[in-house]
Design an enzyme around this catalytic site. Structure first.
Site, mmCIF file in Angstrom:
data_model
loop_
_atom_site.group_PDB
_atom_site.id
_atom_site.type_symbol
_atom_site.label_atom_id
_atom_site.label_comp_id
_atom_site.label_asym_id
_atom_site.label_seq_id
_atom_site.Cartn_x
_atom_site.Cartn_y
_atom_site.Cartn_z
ATOM 1 N N PHE A 218 0.854 -1.184 0.000
ATOM 2 C CA PHE A 218 0.000 0.000 0.000
ATOM 3 C C PHE A 218 0.894 1.240 0.000
ATOM 4 O O PHE A 218 1.851 1.315 0.757
ATOM 5 C CB PHE A 218 -0.849 -0.034 1.275
ATOM 6 C CG PHE A 218 -1.775 1.134 1.443
ATOM 7 C CD1 PHE A 218 -3.038 1.115 0.870
ATOM 8 C CD2 PHE A 218 -1.397 2.252 2.177
ATOM 9 C CE1 PHE A 218 -3.906 2.184 1.030
ATOM 10 C CE2 PHE A 218 -2.258 3.327 2.343
ATOM 11 C CZ PHE A 218 -3.516 3.286 1.772
ATOM 12 N N SER B 176 -6.838 8.975 6.692
ATOM 13 C CA SER B 176 -6.649 7.621 7.220
ATOM 14 C C SER B 176 -6.910 6.544 6.184
ATOM 15 O O SER B 176 -7.872 6.593 5.424
ATOM 16 C CB SER B 176 -7.553 7.439 8.445
ATOM 17 O OG SER B 176 -8.463 6.377 8.250
ATOM 18 N N LYS B 177 -6.009 5.596 6.180
ATOM 19 C CA LYS B 177 -6.069 4.468 5.261
ATOM 20 C C LYS B 177 -7.410 3.732 5.394
ATOM 21 O O LYS B 177 -7.966 3.246 4.425
ATOM 22 C CB LYS B 177 -4.903 3.544 5.619
ATOM 23 C CG LYS B 177 -4.787 2.276 4.857
ATOM 24 C CD LYS B 177 -3.505 1.557 5.257
ATOM 25 C CE LYS B 177 -3.493 0.144 4.711
ATOM 26 N NZ LYS B 177 -2.272 -0.590 5.054
ATOM 27 N N ARG B 178 -7.898 3.683 6.620
ATOM 28 C CA ARG B 178 -9.108 2.915 6.890
ATOM 29 C C ARG B 178 -10.367 3.676 6.457
ATOM 30 O O ARG B 178 -11.285 3.103 5.884
ATOM 31 C CB ARG B 178 -9.166 2.614 8.392
ATOM 32 C CG ARG B 178 -9.957 1.402 8.779
ATOM 33 C CD ARG B 178 -9.673 1.002 10.224
ATOM 34 N NE ARG B 178 -9.552 2.154 11.114
ATOM 35 C CZ ARG B 178 -10.579 2.830 11.635
ATOM 36 N NH1 ARG B 178 -11.813 2.445 11.368
ATOM 37 N NH2 ARG B 178 -10.382 3.867 12.422
ATOM 38 N N LYS B 179 -10.370 4.997 6.702
ATOM 39 C CA LYS B 179 -11.605 5.749 6.454
ATOM 40 C C LYS B 179 -11.672 6.420 5.090
ATOM 41 O O LYS B 179 -12.754 6.674 4.582
ATOM 42 C CB LYS B 179 -11.737 6.862 7.502
ATOM 43 C CG LYS B 179 -12.072 6.383 8.887
ATOM 44 C CD LYS B 179 -12.425 7.593 9.767
ATOM 45 C CE LYS B 179 -12.092 7.346 11.204
ATOM 46 N NZ LYS B 179 -11.797 8.566 11.940
#
Ligand code: GLU
Length: 547
Positions: A45, A294-297
């Site tokens: 990533f 954020s990578k997650r959001k």
């Protein structure tokens, strides 16, 4: 005595730091040349923050005739993925970030300061760790997880800062004889730094972006070699950046608090200090509050997002440079067609307060970037995207190649340049109505019923076909439009109509709308005269006939 311990800890290491110093001599570069690196873990990533940093670092090196190299930090096996190296190399290549040295794929590396993959440098780290043990500056630690937990619990109870330091550094106090005995007994161990720091004293360093920063000295006996024989980030950073002759350590600001430790490591190892450059974190506005991207959001946290969404790399780079140096925007305005590599970046102009990243602003930048492309470039890049993400559009673009380029060329030069494409997926909306396959599939009635009545529309179109000549220049064409307007009771000029609205059915603009909608099904399109020319008589007749 320490020699005996060092040999016992690293029995297979026969090379010395001196050996490596000679193997990797100082680089022969001109004054002011920046040697810097991209040092990712191969997690599969690429974060937009890493791209932001890499984009700056690679340009900074290039601008000073320096070196930009890639180092793969794979000493934390848990975080790695298969093909991680290729993901990094290819992902950055998309954004013109290229390396002078380092891995070029999974199997090959270039450059004289390698290997550039940390897992292949185990012996090098161990040689330096061994020499620290010999000098009494590092020691093996036998503490088990349970023992470390106990230390943590005690510290929590006493409400003091956590870590392995001072009175809590149990193994530090052990005699060498004891250590030797425990190793000989086959006990497991790791290697820790014997920190000479005093937290009541301060260290200072000058960050190229942030200026002078002051911190308490490090007194943590941090792990330098783990139980698998590989180094921790901190130790690898010191050894690698020294041996690879890095002049500037450019990395994310999350590392700032580790600097006291790094300064100490460099000093204990006898290394010259690099210049530290801690890049601001990429932030975004989330309903009025500022937070880390954020990578997650946030899908836009991934560097791969931009290609998938058809945002050209030139736009992303322009935007990242805007965030980096606020004077870039003006430079771009003054040099719309120049390569961004002609812009001279300044580290001193980087903001320290976190870089705000905004997709709406990016779309704006992108519209400008694409407006500066030639029709040919828009076609080529747009098609490349469509081939992957909108096959149907790609087929149409290829079938009508010359026509498509002609349409894309409308209002592309001169004073009034179109800025209606922010991403390649916008091309569908920009083009599809002009392709017969799509145009004839839809009814366009609602678009124009309110302009005038159906009979008048038909009459206007009929008359228009009679007078339309493909070879007319724009003025002649427009005069004919005015003639047609007059003939059907529309004012020749808007002004004329505004003075006396009751005397007319409308004005020449309404007649244009009739023709525009008949041809395109839309009330808003690029320049009508140009569209007529691109469509050509045959298509015009076919489209009018439908009504
Ligand atoms: N591997 C570290 C990271 O992933 C690199 C930091 C550095 O550039 O030194 O953040």
């Amino acid at each position: 005595m320490s020699k005996e311990l060092a040999n016992l800890v690293f029995p297979n290491i026969d090379k010395t730091p001196e050996y490596y110093e000679e193997l990797y001599p100082k680089r022969n570069l001109s004054d002011g040349a920046v040697v810097t690196r991209f040092a990712p873990s191969p997690t599969g990533f690429i974060h937009i923050g890493s791209l932001f940093t890499a984009n700056f670092a690679s340009r900074f090196a290039r601008q000073t005739n320096g070196v930009y190299y890639l180092r793969i930090e794979d000493t934390d096996g848990k975080r790695e993925v298969e093909d991680g190296i290729n993901v990094i190399i290819n992902g950055l290549k998309v954004f013109d970030v290229k390396f002078d040295e380092g891995p070029v794929d999974e199997n090959n590396q270039v450059g004289n300061y390698g290997p550039y993959i940390q897992s292949q440098r185990k012996e090098i780290y161990q040689a330096f760790a061994k020499s620290l043990i010999e000098k009494g500056l590092a020691y093996p630690c036998f503490c088990t997880e349970e023992e470390l937990d106990k230390i943590r619990e005690r510290q929590e109870k006493l409400k003091i800062r956590p870590g392995y330091y001072g009175e809590f550094a149990a193994c530090r106090k052990m005699s060498e004889a004891q250590m030797i005995e425990r190793i000989n007994n086959g006990e497991k161990f790791i290697v820790r730094l014997k920190s000479p720091g005093n937290p009541n004293k301060k260290v200072r360093y000058t960050d190229l972006i942030r200026g002078v920063i002051e911190f308490p000295e490090n007194d943590q006996d941090i792990v330098i070699i783990k139980s698998d024989g590989l180094p921790t980030y901190h130790f690898a950073h010191a050894v690698d950046d020294h041996l690879m002759r890095t002049t500037h350590v450019i990395r994310g600001e999350e590392w700032i608090s580790s600097v006291p430790l790094h300064l100490q490591l460099f000093e204990m190892l006898g290394f010259e200090l690099p210049t530290y450059v801690h890049m601001p974190t990429i932030m975004k506005d989330d309903n009025g509050s500022k937070r880390k991207i954020s990578k997650r959001k946030d899908p836009e946290a991934a560097a791969s997002y931009y290609k998938e969404n058809g945002i050209p790399k030139e736009a992303v780079l322009d935007y990242l440079l805007n965030i980096l140096n606020s004077n870039y925007e003006l430079w771009r305005k003054e040099n719309p067609k120049a390569s961004s590599f002609d812009f001279v970046i300044s580290p001193e102009k980087i903001s320290v307060s976190g870089a705000m990243f905004d997709l709406v602003k990016l779309a704006d930048v992108s519209k400008n970037t694409i407006a500066n492309f030639t029709a040919e470039e828009v076609y080529t890049q747009g098609l490349e995207w469509a081939e992957e993400f909108d096959k149907e559009l790609a087929e149409l673009m290829k079938k009508y190649e010359a026509f498509t380029k002609g349409i894309l060329n409308i209002e592309r030069t001169g004073t009034k340049v179109r800025k209606d494409i922010a991403k390649w997926s916008d091309l569908r909306d920009n083009l599809e109505y002009l392709y017969d396959e799509v145009f004839f599939e839809k009814e366009h009635e609602d678009e124009w019923q309110n302009v005038t009545d159906k009979e008048t529309i038909k009459a206007i179109l009929e008359e228009y076909l009679k007078v339309y000549d493909e070879n007319d220049d724009k003025d002649t064409w427009f005069n004919k439009m005015k003639d047609v307007s007059e003939k059907f009771g529309f004012a020749r000029e808007v002004k004329e109509y505004k003075k006396n609205p009751e005397s007319f059915k409308g004005h020449v603009g309404d007649v244009s709308t009739v023709i525009r909608v008949a041809l395109t099904g839309r009330r808003n399109t690029p320049d009508l005269y140009e569209i007529l020319k691109q469509l050509g008589r045959e298509r015009i007749v076919k489209r009018f006939e439908r009504i």
